[in-house]
Design an enzyme around this catalytic site. Sequence first.
Site, PDB file in Angstrom:
ATOM      1  N   LYS A 137       2.942   4.515  -1.267  1.00 39.98           N
ATOM      2  CA  LYS A 137       2.737   5.468  -2.361  1.00 39.98           C
ATOM      3  C   LYS A 137       3.875   6.488  -2.291  1.00 39.98           C
ATOM      4  O   LYS A 137       3.719   7.569  -1.724  1.00 39.98           O
ATOM      5  CB  LYS A 137       1.383   6.170  -2.224  1.00 39.98           C
ATOM      6  CG  LYS A 137       0.197   5.223  -2.069  1.00 39.98           C
ATOM      7  CD  LYS A 137      -1.052   5.979  -1.653  1.00 39.98           C
ATOM      8  CE  LYS A 137      -2.200   5.046  -1.349  1.00 39.98           C
ATOM      9  NZ  LYS A 137      -2.007   4.271  -0.104  1.00 39.98           N
ATOM     10  N   ASP A 180      16.418  10.427  -8.361  1.00 39.52           N
ATOM     11  CA  ASP A 180      17.875  10.565  -8.317  1.00 39.52           C
ATOM     12  C   ASP A 180      18.469  10.333  -6.931  1.00 39.52           C
ATOM     13  O   ASP A 180      19.545  10.857  -6.617  1.00 39.52           O
ATOM     14  CB  ASP A 180      18.303  11.949  -8.829  1.00 39.52           C
ATOM     15  CG  ASP A 180      18.114  12.092 -10.335  1.00 39.52           C
ATOM     16  OD1 ASP A 180      18.031  11.048 -11.019  1.00 39.52           O
ATOM     17  OD2 ASP A 180      18.050  13.238 -10.825  1.00 39.52           O
ATOM     18  N   HIS A 240       0.797  -1.221   0.000  1.00 37.83           N
ATOM     19  CA  HIS A 240       0.000   0.000   0.000  1.00 37.83           C
ATOM     20  C   HIS A 240       0.833   1.276   0.000  1.00 37.83           C
ATOM     21  O   HIS A 240       0.291   2.383   0.126  1.00 37.83           O
ATOM     22  CB  HIS A 240      -0.927  -0.003   1.223  1.00 37.83           C
ATOM     23  CG  HIS A 240      -2.223   0.696   1.009  1.00 37.83           C
ATOM     24  ND1 HIS A 240      -2.664   1.732   1.803  1.00 37.83           N
ATOM     25  CD2 HIS A 240      -3.184   0.528   0.062  1.00 37.83           C
ATOM     26  CE1 HIS A 240      -3.838   2.156   1.383  1.00 37.83           C
ATOM     27  NE2 HIS A 240      -4.175   1.447   0.324  1.00 37.83           N
TER      28      HIS A 240
END
Length: 215
Positions: A151, A156, A149
């Site tokens: 996100k 870089d 779950h």
Amino acid sequence: MRGAWAGLAAAAALGLALAVLVWRRRPRPVREVLFFPSQPICTEALLAEAAAPGAGSRPRPCPCPLPRGDCALGRLLRRLLSARRSLELCLFAFSSPPLARAVQLLHRRGVRVRLVTDAQSMAMKGSQIGLLRHAGIQVRHDQESGYMHHKFAIVDGRMLLTGSLNWTTQAIQSNRENVLVLEDEEYVKAFLDEFERIWEEFDPRNYSFFSKDSK
């Protein structure tokens, strides 16, 4: 003697002035919060510029009726498209075509892209995961009963993007969501360590598959 001291004082003052000048020119670390829903906008100009950076010519005007302008989605795209070396993505759901196009553009530019997602969400209608895999982007998924779950994205190895936002059209255009963007070595390292741990755990060599007839 006075001349020597005066010379030392002048050199010290010059050194201090140069240090202040360098400090002032150093870009400040990114600190930004993006709030959604975001109004629908035309993203063609951003994507066209990323496809041919430094081309020296303006992209052709897009005939679509969507407005141009600054918004949360546009800022999110710009942060992603700033990647030059690597992009780590750890996303529960990914069905936004503009964000998927941005990721593919980075991949074609030579940016190393790795993506971790949830096995159930990648099978949902509209998921962009299949297209990304077909483009040659490395994708790994979970095999657990719970959801993957997370996100977040890491650009870089220096910039973190994280929050409640699923990378779906529904979330971007309709939901109350947030994304925090920051350059902070301590927080970036924590999320990068988590990504590497999950990446190794979800190595396809560790996957196990069972037929419907197995008991």
